[in-house]
Design a protein around this motif. Structure first.
Motif, mmCIF file in Angstrom:
data_model
loop_
_atom_site.group_PDB
_atom_site.id
_atom_site.type_symbol
_atom_site.label_atom_id
_atom_site.label_comp_id
_atom_site.label_asym_id
_atom_site.label_seq_id
_atom_site.Cartn_x
_atom_site.Cartn_y
_atom_site.Cartn_z
ATOM 1 N N ALA A 182 0.818 -1.224 0.000
ATOM 2 C CA ALA A 182 0.000 0.000 0.000
ATOM 3 C C ALA A 182 0.848 1.269 0.000
ATOM 4 C CB ALA A 182 -0.924 -0.002 1.216
ATOM 5 N N GLU A 183 2.147 1.152 0.280
ATOM 6 C CA GLU A 183 2.968 2.370 0.411
ATOM 7 C C GLU A 183 3.591 2.745 -0.921
ATOM 8 O OE1 GLU A 183 5.629 1.910 3.737
ATOM 9 O OE2 GLU A 183 3.976 1.620 5.157
ATOM 10 N N LYS A 184 2.744 3.317 -1.769
ATOM 11 C CA LYS A 184 3.177 3.663 -3.125
ATOM 12 C C LYS A 184 3.427 5.140 -3.302
ATOM 13 C CE LYS A 184 0.739 0.054 -5.663
ATOM 14 N NZ LYS A 184 -0.304 -0.243 -6.653
ATOM 15 N N TRP A 185 2.622 5.948 -2.649
ATOM 16 C CA TRP A 185 2.570 7.365 -2.985
ATOM 17 C C TRP A 185 3.219 8.181 -1.882
ATOM 18 C CZ3 TRP A 185 1.606 6.768 -7.745
ATOM 19 C CH2 TRP A 185 0.711 5.803 -8.200
ATOM 20 N N ALA A 186 4.323 8.841 -2.228
ATOM 21 C CA ALA A 186 5.144 9.511 -1.213
ATOM 22 C C ALA A 186 4.349 10.480 -0.334
ATOM 23 C CB ALA A 186 6.322 10.212 -1.884
ATOM 24 N N PRO A 187 3.423 11.266 -0.871
ATOM 25 C CA PRO A 187 2.669 12.159 0.024
ATOM 26 C C PRO A 187 1.395 11.503 0.554
ATOM 27 C CG PRO A 187 2.207 12.723 -2.254
ATOM 28 C CD PRO A 187 3.100 11.503 -2.285
ATOM 29 N N GLY A 188 1.230 10.217 0.299
ATOM 30 C CA GLY A 188 0.021 9.521 0.733
ATOM 31 C C GLY A 188 -0.958 9.360 -0.410
ATOM 32 N N LEU A 189 -1.932 8.456 -0.189
ATOM 33 C CA LEU A 189 -2.890 8.153 -1.252
ATOM 34 C C LEU A 189 -3.705 9.381 -1.629
ATOM 35 C CD1 LEU A 189 -4.369 6.104 -3.071
ATOM 36 C CD2 LEU A 189 -5.792 5.513 -1.089
ATOM 37 N N GLY B 230 0.092 15.535 5.373
ATOM 38 C CA GLY B 230 1.371 14.894 5.670
ATOM 39 C C GLY B 230 1.280 13.829 6.742
ATOM 40 N N ASP B 231 0.056 13.499 7.134
ATOM 41 C CA ASP B 231 -0.082 12.526 8.226
ATOM 42 C C ASP B 231 -0.023 11.090 7.739
ATOM 43 O OD1 ASP B 231 -2.464 12.554 6.874
ATOM 44 O OD2 ASP B 231 -3.720 12.414 8.669
ATOM 45 N N ASP B 232 -0.047 10.901 6.418
ATOM 46 C CA ASP B 232 -0.081 9.530 5.914
ATOM 47 C C ASP B 232 0.733 9.415 4.632
ATOM 48 O OD1 ASP B 232 -0.715 6.856 5.657
ATOM 49 O OD2 ASP B 232 -2.544 7.267 4.533
ATOM 50 N N GLY B 233 2.025 9.678 4.743
ATOM 51 C CA GLY B 233 2.897 9.576 3.576
ATOM 52 C C GLY B 233 4.201 8.933 3.958
ATOM 53 N N LEU B 234 5.148 9.043 3.056
ATOM 54 C CA LEU B 234 6.433 8.360 3.215
ATOM 55 C C LEU B 234 7.115 8.691 4.538
ATOM 56 C CD1 LEU B 234 8.914 6.818 2.316
ATOM 57 C CD2 LEU B 234 9.381 8.593 0.632
ATOM 58 N N ALA B 235 7.186 9.972 4.864
ATOM 59 C CA ALA B 235 7.877 10.343 6.106
ATOM 60 C C ALA B 235 7.126 9.827 7.326
ATOM 61 C CB ALA B 235 8.049 11.854 6.158
ATOM 62 N N ALA B 236 5.799 9.889 7.267
ATOM 63 C CA ALA B 236 4.999 9.401 8.402
ATOM 64 C C ALA B 236 5.163 7.896 8.577
ATOM 65 C CB ALA B 236 3.521 9.760 8.179
ATOM 66 N N TRP B 237 5.148 7.177 7.478
ATOM 67 C CA TRP B 237 5.334 5.721 7.586
ATOM 68 C C TRP B 237 6.674 5.393 8.229
ATOM 69 C CZ3 TRP B 237 4.504 5.564 1.615
ATOM 70 C CH2 TRP B 237 3.171 5.905 1.306
ATOM 71 N N SER B 238 7.685 6.172 7.838
ATOM 72 C CA SER B 238 9.038 5.873 8.317
ATOM 73 C C SER B 238 9.244 6.260 9.772
ATOM 74 C CB SER B 238 10.073 6.600 7.445
ATOM 75 O OG SER B 238 10.188 5.968 6.197
#
Lengths: 704, 704
Positions: free
Chosen positions: B608-615, B622-630
């Motif tokens: 599901a983690e495809k889109w850097a700024p989130g789906l 910014g609460d659900d994107g690449l940086a948040a996942w990391s």
């Protein structure tokens, strides 16, 4: 470094002994005479390299001069002593009907060794029938001139007659007929500056079943040769290590495959139905809106001069570059061992980039549509040597896009405008021993010049007992790329000397730094960046590590502005390969090439300041090079300035780079930055557009 | 952003109104049926994009589903819901005769708007005649899906009926027939997360005598449209500024010259006498030692999957990349003014890179020898839309050298071996409003993949009263590129999602840092560098600013070693364009794209983690994107990892970039690093070598 098979039969006089040398000096006097005659019908451009006839005249004058000692004299550098810049500018851009267009004096600068000294001579060859030595000096400082091919041939012929070496070879079970040696400069390591003892080290290799002898070092054996005495003066067999096997090291066609993988890419060729789009008139190349002079120097290789661009909107030819070339290639290795610590090559100053530029292979080194230029240099004996197909020039059709736009915003039509990119490449390949450097100047219709350094060739490897990485328990200083074969860590620093004259002689260096503004009022944004513009006042201001603060670096002409009021300029865009040296400032190789700590430097133009490590690179101490000159911290604002740009690569080798390395590239772009009123491509004819006669334009350019 | 002429006659229903839209949706049902029939004879690859028949089936299933509200429903994203990775690996690399090669389920992931909510659906279309909704959810978080073309057309049709706008246009002396408006996402600036109010801003421009309406902003006028209500909900005419003149802005052929400068470059064409060297089998491309799948996604554009390379020495096909694509393009502008502060585009998430990829122009966007692939996506109504010539594939003959060496060391011969370079390029061009991005994947016979982003197109400019730089006394946030025309400072960040599977699924990220050693004993050297090897344990360890400590960054397979014992890997080589964001960490656009502070990041693979700024990029927080996942700082050592690489450019415009910008390029290379036992080019057939039948090889690759 030059190497030579050591053969039992190889005992004759060095120059006559080696077929390679013979090949390189096959230019017979008869041929020289023909060329000289041909050249004499054409008035040389002030930047034309010395012709064979001129080289011969230089030799005659030097050998006849009472200023140098009688007896053996060797020529180490013979190059054009270019006329003073105001004279050249007047010649190139002055009123074509005025007397300024009359021929300028033709002069040579010579460094010769005689009587154990380095002699500098300036020789006038305007009348090649009556050459005259104008000035003479003896170099009293540190360092020695570029090594000649002949003395390297002579040096590598010594070891087989040296009994300890014969014993070392025997002890390793190697056949002397398979052994080759090569010349390695000794560098400088804090001794009193070497002013008299001109020595090199010899390291030896085993060819045998492979052409890739660099892959098979006779590790542990070092010879020191005094070049002026041409004798082995030191010998060391420190450690015996296995000689790596030949298998898997050969790179020649038919030696490496099958098995092959996959299928071959399709053959493809660029076809130009209307022929080439450029003219070469003497050494002048005219293409699209560009014109420039392609010269040659035995130390620098390709020299591009007087590059200017026709600006349709201004109705004028506008100056960009006065003179540019590769000033030095610094390649320090990172192994402190006895046989490795001094491998800190200055390829231009020690070996000569032009001297090691071999004939380009049509259709392979350059595409089928390329044109070729030959070069001439003086051999050790001063006689002219021809270097065939040394530079190629071709239009590049890489499938790129010069500019495009699709406009989907109109409801009644989709507008797509695309201009495919065509550029003009000027290429030389330098094969300085094991490495090969493909050095490209790429002129673009956008006004950009792209500089690309492509590294390929053979890794310099170290013999080792290791056959598997698991055996390595301490720092091996390299990567185990095959059994008994360590590819040693090293750097490459290719330093360009670029005397930009952006729309005139006097320029400034500007650093447009991207600076964050925070806590701004009156907007929902909490930050943005803007541009802080700093104009360098002195050399110290203009030394930039491009990896630190993000900035556009520009060379501008503060005396010329666009209609909008912006200073005309060019900017530098790094294109990868931005490594800077990480050696200690006090380490000796670093002192000799201390300019490699910053990719960008600017100096005021001085005709003599050409060579980044100084004129005498061999055994130099760093006391007379780019960094030393800049310590005076001279003014550079609104002056005639030179941009020095260093392309840098830290090279950690991998197995994929062995036994020959797939090309890795880096470089930079000089791109117009408010140089034009608007995108010049809009007023550049796209390829294929009907070709009306060339528009005659007035030529501008101040000649301060 | 989409724009449209506003015309007095333009009052019809939006979808039918606009010829552009009609052009984009001309795929008739009959044509769809034919294509669907053709497709059904060919079992799709699990990564094949959804076919027209499958898209139609998805639409049917969603519209028939009781899970979504009756009434208007709009499709914002319909893409392949790819099978789970182990299943795909088994399909692709498993035993070809086993049942694992049987067809995998065909599924779609859908984001649709209905009833003021964003609905997520998973739809099975394995049997396109009986599609089934497998899962449904309503998005409860912040942000909205990608804008459709139709709703943008509808929005830009509103202003002419808005009396205050009519008055604003009149006040500026502009003819309404010349006015076009465009849609600009509003971003997010600290309000409560927008979960319901789906709004955009409209800004308007004047075309008139030029196609380049972006150069002529109606500065100062802002409209806000509620997309779900499709109504203007705010209006502001803040300041009246001159509309820049049309003269000098048009870029179309015949509109910009003469006068022309210089002569045209010669026309040139690549000719392949034996035809192309690659096959396209469905979506699979096979060329030289490479094979890979070329897919398409309406948000990401080109998707490359299952890239593997045949290694002759290993006698095996070896995996390199599972799936890679451009995840996001972040373009923040740097002007805090009312009409500019929110211009912080997320081109993939807000607009869709595939949606804005228009037909490539044969012979111009791609050379004459290119092959083309079409794409299909779902329109707002769910019906399939054909995107012709959306991707091109061609062999590139750029005149470069794959590897070479001249060996001058043998006395009896000069050995020169050169292999000219041929590479395979997969290209898409995205024209997302004013800018054009040429996005290249370049596969090399060396095993490298080079990623090049080339920027061209039109600058986004701001109307101003300034007509000369001397009038500017405070920060103008841009460069005066023409009278009344400021080109505003901005950045470009193109972020790649690269699920590397180097010789297997589980990989590690290694940072080989160049570290200086000083004061070393037993050598005349005072320093050298060596390599400090750090293996990232967690995501935090693998976030790298490539402009700081010099290092080789690698993705290695710790479970596979070369014969020499080195871990097999690929390394990342930045090729210019290494800017990182300098916005404040707390600034809102930065929070939405906070991954842009480091060029390199690594995450464990999650489907599901495809889109850097989130789906949901539009109005994301910014609460659900690449940086948040990391932030969970998950383990990445010897895991299935994804490399994220961001190409970054700080763009200070210059006049030369106006009115259309000469291409500027940057990118990076993935280069084998101990992946092969030795240079694979030695066992790759050079172009033109006789073509025996393809060697059948065993296919390896673990499928953990």
């Amino acid at each position: 470094m030059i190497v030579s098979f050591i053969q039992a039969s190889a005992r004759a006089e060095p120059a006559a002994r080696t077929p390679l040398h013979a090949m390189l000096t096959t230019l017979l006097l008869a041929a020289v005479s023909i060329l000289a005659a041909a050249a004499s019908t054409h008035q040389p451009h002030p930047f034309d390299p010395l012709s064979p006839a001129e080289l011969t005249a230089v030799r005659d004058a030097v050998l006849a001069s009472p200023l140098v000692p009688a007896g053996p004299l060797t020529f180490h550098y013979v190059g054009l002593d270019e006329p003073d810049k105001p004279d050249v500018l007047s010649y190139a851009y002055g009123n074509p009907t005025s007397s300024s267009r009359s021929a300028l004096p033709r002069r040579a600068f010579v460094v010769a060794r005689a009587g154990g000294q380095s002699h500098e001579l300036r020789v006038d060859v305007t009348d090649a029938a009556a050459p005259a030595v104008l000035a003479h000096a003896v170099h009293r400082g540190a360092g020695f001139p570029t090594l000649t091919l002949d003395e390297q041939f002579a040096a590598v012929a010594l070891p087989p007659a040296h009994p300890p070496f014969v014993e070392s070879v025997r002890r390793r079970g190697v056949d002397m007929a398979d052994v080759l040696c090569a010349v390695f400069p000794v560098g400088w390591f804090g001794d009193l500056p070497a002013k008299e003892r001109r020595v090199v080290k010899l390291l030896c290799f085993v060819a045998g079943a492979t052409a890739n002898f660099y892959a098979r070092p006779l590790e542990g054996v070092t010879l020191v040769v005094d070049l002026d005495r041409m004798a082995i003066v030191e010998y060391k067999d420190r450690v015996v290590l296995p000689v790596p096997k030949a298998e898997g090291t050969d790179y020649r066609a038919g030696k490496a495959g099958p098995p092959y993988a996959g299928r071959a890419p399709a053959p493809g060729t660029v076809v130009q139905p209307d022929g080439r789009g450029f003219d070469i008139d003497g050494h002048f190349v005219r293409w699209a809106t560009w014109e420039f002079h392609v010269g040659f120097d035995v130390r620098a290789g390709t020299v591009i001069s007087l590059a200017s661009i026709h600006d349709a909107e201004a109705g004028a030819r506008r100056r960009v570059l006065y003179r540019g070339f590769v000033s030095e290639v610094f390649v320090p290795y990172m192994d402190p061992a006895e046989e490795w610590y001094y491998r800190t090559f200055l390829d231009a100053g020690e070996y000569g980039l032009g001297l090691w530029a071999f004939p380009l292979q049509p259709g392979a080194d350059c595409p089928a549509n390329a044109a070729y230029l030959d070069g001439y240099y003086a051999g050790q004996d001063g006689k002219p040597v021809e270097n065939k197909n040394m530079i190629c020039v071709f239009e590049r059709y890489a499938g790129d896009v010069a500019w495009r736009h699709t406009e989907a915003g109109f409801p009644d039509r989709l507008i797509t405008e695309v201009r495919p990119d065509v550029s003009l490449v000027v290429r030389m390949v330098v094969s300085c021993g094991n490495y090969d450097y493909v050095l490209d100047w790429e002129f673009k219709t956008s006004g950009s010049i792209k500089f690309t350094v492509s590294l390929t060739g053979l890794l310099e490897v170290k013999g080792t007992a290791y056959t598997h990485a698991d055996q390595i328990t301490e720092d091996a200083h390299g990567t185990l790329v095959a059994e008994n074969t360590l590819a040693v860590y090293h750097d490459h620093y290719v330093t360009y000397h670029l005397d930009l004259d952006v729309d005139g002689t006097n320029n400034s260096f500007v650093k447009n730094t991207v600076a964050t503004k925070r806590n701004v009022a009156g907007t929902p944004r909490r930050s943005y960046w803007t541009v802080r513009r700093d104009v360098a006042e002195t050399e110290a201001d203009a030394q930039v590590d491009v990896n630190t603060a993000p900035a556009d670096l520009l060379v501008v002409n503060p005396n010329k502005r666009t209609r909008m009021g912006n200073e005309v300029g060019y900017r530098v865009i790094p294109g990868g390969a931005t490594a800077a040296s990480v050696l200690d400032d006090d380490d000796y190789p670093q002192r000799r090439a201390s300019y490699c700590k910053k990719q960008v430097r600017v100096t005021p133009y001085r005709k003599a300041e050409k060579w980044a490590p100084g004129l005498y690179a061999d055994q130099s101490t760093g006391d007379d090079g780019l960094a030393a000159w800049s310590e005076r911290n001279r003014a550079v604002r609104n002056e005639d300035i030179v941009l020095w740009y260093t392309v840098g690569i830290h090279h950690i080798p991998y197995q994929d780079d062995f036994p020959v390395m797939p090309t890795v590239s880096g470089g930079f772009e000089l791109r117009p930055a408010n140089f034009f009123e608007r995108n010049p491509l809009l007023t550049t004819r796209p390829p294929g557009l009907d070709q009306p006669p060339l528009v005659n334009c007035s030529c501008t350019g101040d000649s301060r």
